[in-house]
Design a protein around this motif. Structure first.
Motif, PDB file in Angstrom:
ATOM      1  N   GLY A  72       0.791  -1.222   0.000  1.00 16.08           N
ATOM      2  CA  GLY A  72       0.000   0.000   0.000  1.00 16.08           C
ATOM      3  C   GLY A  72       0.825   1.274   0.000  1.00 16.08           C
ATOM      4  N   CYS A 121      -2.777  -6.057  -0.904  1.00 18.32           N
ATOM      5  CA  CYS A 121      -3.539  -4.874  -0.484  1.00 18.32           C
ATOM      6  C   CYS A 121      -4.719  -4.737  -1.438  1.00 18.32           C
ATOM      7  CB  CYS A 121      -2.641  -3.638  -0.535  1.00 18.32           C
ATOM      8  SG  CYS A 121      -3.418  -2.103   0.002  1.00 18.32           S
ATOM      9  N   GLU A 123      -8.197  -3.417  -3.434  1.00 21.20           N
ATOM     10  CA  GLU A 123      -8.406  -2.204  -4.223  1.00 21.20           C
ATOM     11  C   GLU A 123      -8.961  -1.064  -3.366  1.00 21.20           C
ATOM     12  OE1 GLU A 123     -10.664  -0.778  -8.342  1.00 21.20           O
ATOM     13  OE2 GLU A 123     -10.633  -2.894  -7.750  1.00 21.20           O
ATOM     14  N   GLU A 124      -9.932  -1.352  -2.496  1.00 19.64           N
ATOM     15  CA  GLU A 124     -10.520  -0.297  -1.660  1.00 19.64           C
ATOM     16  C   GLU A 124      -9.500   0.251  -0.670  1.00 19.64           C
ATOM     17  OE1 GLU A 124     -14.127  -1.437   0.213  1.00 19.64           O
ATOM     18  OE2 GLU A 124     -15.170  -1.903  -1.668  1.00 19.64           O
ATOM     19  N   GLU A 125      -8.733  -0.644  -0.055  1.00 22.64           N
ATOM     20  CA  GLU A 125      -7.710  -0.197   0.886  1.00 22.64           C
ATOM     21  C   GLU A 125      -6.653   0.639   0.182  1.00 22.64           C
ATOM     22  OE1 GLU A 125      -4.355  -2.058   3.983  1.00 22.64           O
ATOM     23  OE2 GLU A 125      -5.651  -3.375   2.783  1.00 22.64           O
ATOM     24  N   ALA A 126      -6.221   0.193  -1.002  1.00 19.19           N
ATOM     25  CA  ALA A 126      -5.217   0.940  -1.768  1.00 19.19           C
ATOM     26  C   ALA A 126      -5.741   2.315  -2.166  1.00 19.19           C
ATOM     27  CB  ALA A 126      -4.806   0.149  -3.001  1.00 19.19           C
ATOM     28  N   GLU A 128      -7.972   4.107  -0.590  1.00 18.25           N
ATOM     29  CA  GLU A 128      -8.010   4.952   0.607  1.00 18.25           C
ATOM     30  C   GLU A 128      -6.623   5.472   0.950  1.00 18.25           C
ATOM     31  OE1 GLU A 128      -9.303   4.706   5.339  1.00 18.25           O
ATOM     32  OE2 GLU A 128      -9.794   3.059   3.961  1.00 18.25           O
ATOM     33  N   LEU A 129      -5.621   4.590   0.871  1.00 17.12           N
ATOM     34  CA  LEU A 129      -4.246   5.010   1.145  1.00 17.12           C
ATOM     35  C   LEU A 129      -3.774   6.041   0.116  1.00 17.12           C
ATOM     36  CD1 LEU A 129      -2.717   1.524   2.025  1.00 17.12           C
ATOM     37  CD2 LEU A 129      -3.100   3.413   3.611  1.00 17.12           C
ATOM     38  N   ASN A 132      -5.376   9.408   0.933  1.00 14.05           N
ATOM     39  CA  ASN A 132      -4.709  10.030   2.086  1.00 14.05           C
ATOM     40  C   ASN A 132      -3.358  10.617   1.683  1.00 14.05           C
ATOM     41  OD1 ASN A 132      -6.845   9.292   3.738  1.00 14.05           O
ATOM     42  ND2 ASN A 132      -5.840   7.422   4.488  1.00 14.05           N
TER      43      ASN A 132
END
Length: 213
Positions: A72, A121, A123-126, A128-129, A132
């Motif tokens: 990520g 990691c 797709e949604e988590e990536a 979000e990162l 940010n």
């Protein structure tokens, strides 16, 4: 059972022969080392946003970045990579170490020892990162010390998944693991610290599978 994969790749532009011609240290050690092919996963994000000041109006923002699809971690990049389609077929069920395979590119088909690293990691988590990371970068640029504060917003993001090929150079005698050196198969550049995420993956793979590869 053959496992066939079609990969969207940044392109295998540099093969073993081209690298050997470019690097004298590889020419000197070509009989002592091996080059195995690793496809490592990344996500490219094109981010669009805005900075809104109470008295100064609104300013559009954009950023292009790449996220490591296993950890990520995000980095800003200046331009989109080129996209290629490459096909790779393993003669046995895919495992977490380098295995014999047939690689099909625009230049033809050839035998290699290869590994395709799976994303860790999501797709949604990536995404979000990546958001940010972009908001933080925009904030540092727009909100200067002692200056007026802007409201930083992310309006739109586009994601593209791709694999980047790397040649992993190690001694042919793998009984003690051996030292690693990494070549970017798209650019021909080499190093260790520059590709530490790739080095860490290979070391982790070696430890978890208890396999010298």
């Amino acid at each position: 059972m053959t496992t066939a994969l079609t990969l969207r790749s940044s392109g295998l532009e540099w093969d073993e022969n081209a690298l050997t011609e470019r690097y004298s240290f590889l020419r000197k050690r070509k009989d002592e080392v091996r080059l195995d092919l690793l496809y490592y996963p990344y996500r490219i994000f094109y981010m669009q946003g805005s900075a809104v000041w109470r008295f100064f109006g609104e300013r559009p923002l954009e950023m292009l970045l790449v996220a490591d699809a296993r950890t990520g971690k995000c980095l800003r990049i200046s331009s989109f990579p080129r996209f290629f389609e490459e096909k790779i077929s393993f003669e046995q069920e895919c495992t977490d170490f380098f295995a014999p395979a047939l690689l099909e590119t625009e230049d033809g088909t050839r035998a290699v020892r290869a590994c395709v690293a799976a994303p860790a990691c999501g797709e949604e988590e990536a995404a979000e990162l990546a958001e940010n990371f972009a908001r933080s970068g925009w904030g540092r640029r727009c909100n200067l010390p002692l200056g007026p504060r802007a409201d930083i917003r992310c309006i739109k993001k586009e994601a593209f998944f791709l694999y980047k090929p790397f040649w992993i150079m190690r001694p042919k005698d793998l009984s003690d693991g051996g030292k690693l050196f990494v070549f970017d198969a798209s650019t021909g550049l080499g190093g260790v610290s520059e590709y530490w995420n790739v080095v860490e993956y290979v070391m982790k793979m070696r430890k978890e599978t208890n396999h010298p590869a």
